[in-house]
Write an enzyme that holds these catalytic residues in place. Structure first.
Site, PDB file in Angstrom:
ATOM      1  N   GLU A 167       0.801  -1.245   0.000  1.00  0.00           N
ATOM      2  CA  GLU A 167       0.000   0.000   0.000  1.00  0.00           C
ATOM      3  C   GLU A 167       0.825   1.282   0.000  1.00  0.00           C
ATOM      4  OE1 GLU A 167      -2.774  -0.239   3.250  1.00  0.00           O
ATOM      5  OE2 GLU A 167      -3.774  -1.995   2.433  1.00  0.00           O
ATOM      6  N   ASN A 210       2.175  -5.168  -3.126  1.00  0.00           N
ATOM      7  CA  ASN A 210       0.768  -5.503  -2.863  1.00  0.00           C
ATOM      8  C   ASN A 210      -0.023  -4.219  -2.609  1.00  0.00           C
ATOM      9  OD1 ASN A 210      -1.147  -7.705  -2.257  1.00  0.00           O
ATOM     10  ND2 ASN A 210      -1.130  -6.926  -0.149  1.00  0.00           N
ATOM     11  N   HIS A 247     -10.362  -6.161  -2.228  1.00  0.00           N
ATOM     12  CA  HIS A 247     -11.442  -5.966  -1.247  1.00  0.00           C
ATOM     13  C   HIS A 247     -12.575  -5.225  -1.959  1.00  0.00           C
ATOM     14  CE1 HIS A 247      -8.972  -7.305   2.066  1.00  0.00           C
ATOM     15  NE2 HIS A 247      -8.030  -6.436   1.749  1.00  0.00           N
ATOM     16  N   GLU A 276      -6.075 -10.804  -1.128  1.00  0.00           N
ATOM     17  CA  GLU A 276      -6.899 -10.581   0.077  1.00  0.00           C
ATOM     18  C   GLU A 276      -8.375 -10.532  -0.293  1.00  0.00           C
ATOM     19  OE1 GLU A 276      -5.482  -7.185   2.317  1.00  0.00           O
ATOM     20  OE2 GLU A 276      -3.387  -7.697   1.947  1.00  0.00           O
ATOM     21  N   ASP A 278     -12.101 -10.419  -0.707  1.00  0.00           N
ATOM     22  CA  ASP A 278     -13.405 -10.526  -0.045  1.00  0.00           C
ATOM     23  C   ASP A 278     -14.374  -9.586  -0.753  1.00  0.00           C
ATOM     24  OD1 ASP A 278     -12.481  -8.112   1.082  1.00  0.00           O
ATOM     25  OD2 ASP A 278     -12.503  -8.838   3.152  1.00  0.00           O
TER      26      ASP A 278
HETATM   27  C1  XIL Z   1      -6.528  -6.168   8.280  1.00  0.00           C
HETATM   28  C2  XIL Z   1      -6.900  -7.297   9.233  1.00  0.00           C
HETATM   29  O1  XIL Z   1      -7.790  -8.163   8.559  1.00  0.00           O
HETATM   30  C3  XIL Z   1      -7.536  -6.738  10.465  1.00  0.00           C
HETATM   31  O2  XIL Z   1      -7.746  -7.787  11.427  1.00  0.00           O
HETATM   32  C4  XIL Z   1      -6.666  -5.650  11.067  1.00  0.00           C
HETATM   33  O3  XIL Z   1      -7.343  -5.065  12.155  1.00  0.00           O
HETATM   34  C5  XIL Z   1      -6.334  -4.587  10.056  1.00  0.00           C
HETATM   35  O4  XIL Z   1      -5.721  -5.211   8.931  1.00  0.00           O
HETATM   36  N1  XIL Z   1      -4.978  -4.559   3.702  1.00  0.00           N
HETATM   37  C6  XIL Z   1      -4.014  -5.403   4.185  1.00  0.00           C
HETATM   38  C7  XIL Z   1      -4.324  -6.278   5.333  1.00  0.00           C
HETATM   39  O5  XIL Z   1      -2.930  -5.505   3.589  1.00  0.00           O
HETATM   40  O6  XIL Z   1      -3.202  -6.528   6.131  1.00  0.00           O
HETATM   41  C8  XIL Z   1      -5.453  -5.738   6.177  1.00  0.00           C
HETATM   42  O7  XIL Z   1      -5.791  -6.678   7.185  1.00  0.00           O
HETATM   43  C9  XIL Z   1      -6.633  -5.409   5.299  1.00  0.00           C
HETATM   44  C10 XIL Z   1      -6.279  -4.365   4.272  1.00  0.00           C
END
Ligand code: XIL
Length: 456
Positions: A167, A210, A247, A276, A278
């Protein structure tokens, strides 16, 4: 290269996914039928049959819950630590490393023969304040080197892919680097420095950049990340992979041209991974989007795996969105069957027959030239199977500008240098069409470059 196979699979899959989704929504009986049919296999097996992994984020603290661990072990063959491999967990105070929770993830992966995605080495978030407060470049550079080196050495040989940097770009239209302590204190070069250090420590690991909101091709953030990766590749910075967090929710839906984004990055020569995933929602709309993301990955040979961001809705970081594949009771959701059936249709495909498929190719020719501009023409040819749509990209070299186009729908990235041309007119098997454009040279006569042709 298996592009023809992948594209053919994609066409068949789209039908299969639609059928699966419709089937599942029609009646309870069909859910049971789909469940029974699929019960013989799992996400991990179905993905493996396509040469990919299927992973999930895992919270070490949940491993004691029997259903959680049973679902994890049955369905997934890759693990990402949801939080316990982050800087604040591993090195909460200067020089003090605590691998106790992190090691439980690694140990579980080892026992189960799962791959590990290492997440994440350098990130502005979940970063202890002692790092955020460093203002000396020499000190921060040393601290970054020490963190990357210590963590990677600890897990050397056990991690397939590392999110080296997470990020680093701003959201919105600026395309700028995020204003993190690394950016402020070290300047632009910190990202490549992190990759060089990681490569020194473990030259065999797949090193990823990422990020999120990098899914739609024509956005400032996607373009900024793409330009960075292209620059790294051209200068030999050791980057192997780009991770797409993926996401999604209604404000940030799965883009229609997701496979084009993935393919364009892959065309730079890097792996792409969905890291990641979802998707907020429920029912057929959620299932359709999960199927679509799976399909997009399958359409891109260099898309090597998918990780969902958790096992069950009830422990999701956004539980209210019910964004995962298993409900709170570990029952597979429609979305699960959409993913599984999409993978199964690909893995069980007739890849050996060597022909056909929804494929296309593109070739370029200059057709006319004036003192200040030239016309280019691209011929799009369908492979051995009729196609319903095609798209490709045309990239010009600044200060060139494309001033006119014909025979296709053009859209542009924010720089104005990359034009995506698409058509849904379709082509018969072996058929061809052309589209054209005028390039104002502004003194530069370089021919444009074409991306891959993507058919459905
Ligand atoms: C999130 C976790 O799922 C949570 O439990 C935590 O509180 C915050 O981080 N991008 C990422 C992940 O790269 O590491 C994040 O994970 C979600 C967004």
């Amino acid at each position: 290269m298996s592009t023809a196979h992948q594209s053919r699979v994609r066409t068949r899959l789209r039908k299969a996914v639609t059928a699966a989704v419709v089937g599942v929504m029609t009646a309870g009986g069909l859910v049971a039928a789909a469940g029974t049919a699929s019960a013989q296999t799992t996400l991990a097996e179905a993905a493996a049959a396509t040469g990919r992994y299927f992973g999930t984020a895992v919270a070490a603290g949940r491993l004691g819950e029997q259903d959680y661990t049973a679902t994890l072990n049955r369905e997934f063959n890759s693990i990402t630590a949801e939080n316990s491999w982050k800087w604040e967990s591993l090195q909460p105070s200067p020089g003090y490393f605590d691998f106790s929770t992190a090691d439980r993830i690694a140990e579980h992966a080892r026992q189960q023969g799962m791959e590990i995605r290492g997440h994440t080495l350098v990130w502005h978030s979940q970063l202890p304040s002692w790092v955020q407060n460093i203002s000396s470049p020499d000190e921060l550079r040393q601290v970054m080197r020490n963190h990357i080196t210590t963590v990677m050495e600890h897990y050397k040989g056990q991690v397939r892919s590392w999110d080296v940097v997470n990020e680093a770009f701003e959201d919105g239209s600026s395309g700028a680097r995020r204003n993190s302590v690394f950016q402020r204190v070290l300047g632009d070069s910190w990202i490549e420095e992190a990759f060089y250090i990681a490569h020194e420590v473990d030259p065999d690991a797949t090193l990823c950049y990422n990020d999120y909101n990098t899914d739609a091709w024509n956005t400032a953030k996607t373009q900024a990340v793409y330009n960075m990766v292209a620059d790294f590749v051209s200068r030999g910075v050791p980057i192997d992979c780009v991770g797409f967090q993926a996401h999604f929710n209604s404000g940030n839906p799965v883009p229609e041209n997701y496979h084009i984004t993935l393919q364009n990055f892959a065309d730079l020569g890097v792996e792409v991974q969905i890291t990641e995933l979802d998707i907020a929602g429920w029912g057929d709309s959620q299932a359709e989007q999960f199927g679509g993301v799976t399909l997009a990955c399958l359409a891109v040979p260099k898309c090597t795996g998918i990780t969902v961001w958790g096992v069950t809705d009830k422990y999701s970081w956004r539980a209210e969105d019910t964004p995962l594949l298993f409900d709170g009771n570990y029952n597979p959701k429609q979305a699960y069957y959409a993913v599984l059936d999409t993978l199964l249709n690909a893995g069980g495909g007739d890849g050996g027959d060597g022909g056909g498929g929804a494929t296309c190719t593109v070739t370029y020719a200059e057709t006319q030239r004036w003192g200040d501009r030239f016309n280019g023409e691209v011929t799009v040819r369908a492979g051995n199977e009729a196609i319903r749509s095609w798209s490709t990209t045309v990239t010009v070299t600044p200060p060139q500008k494309i001033s006119a186009t014909w025979n296709g729908e053009a859209s542009w990235d924010t720089s104005g240098n990359v034009m995506t041309m698409r058509s849904t007119s379709g082509l018969p098997a072996g058929g061809q069409t052309t589209f054209g454009f005028t390039v104002m040279t502004n003194g530069n006569w370089a021919p444009p470059t074409l991306g891959s042709c993507v058919a459905s």
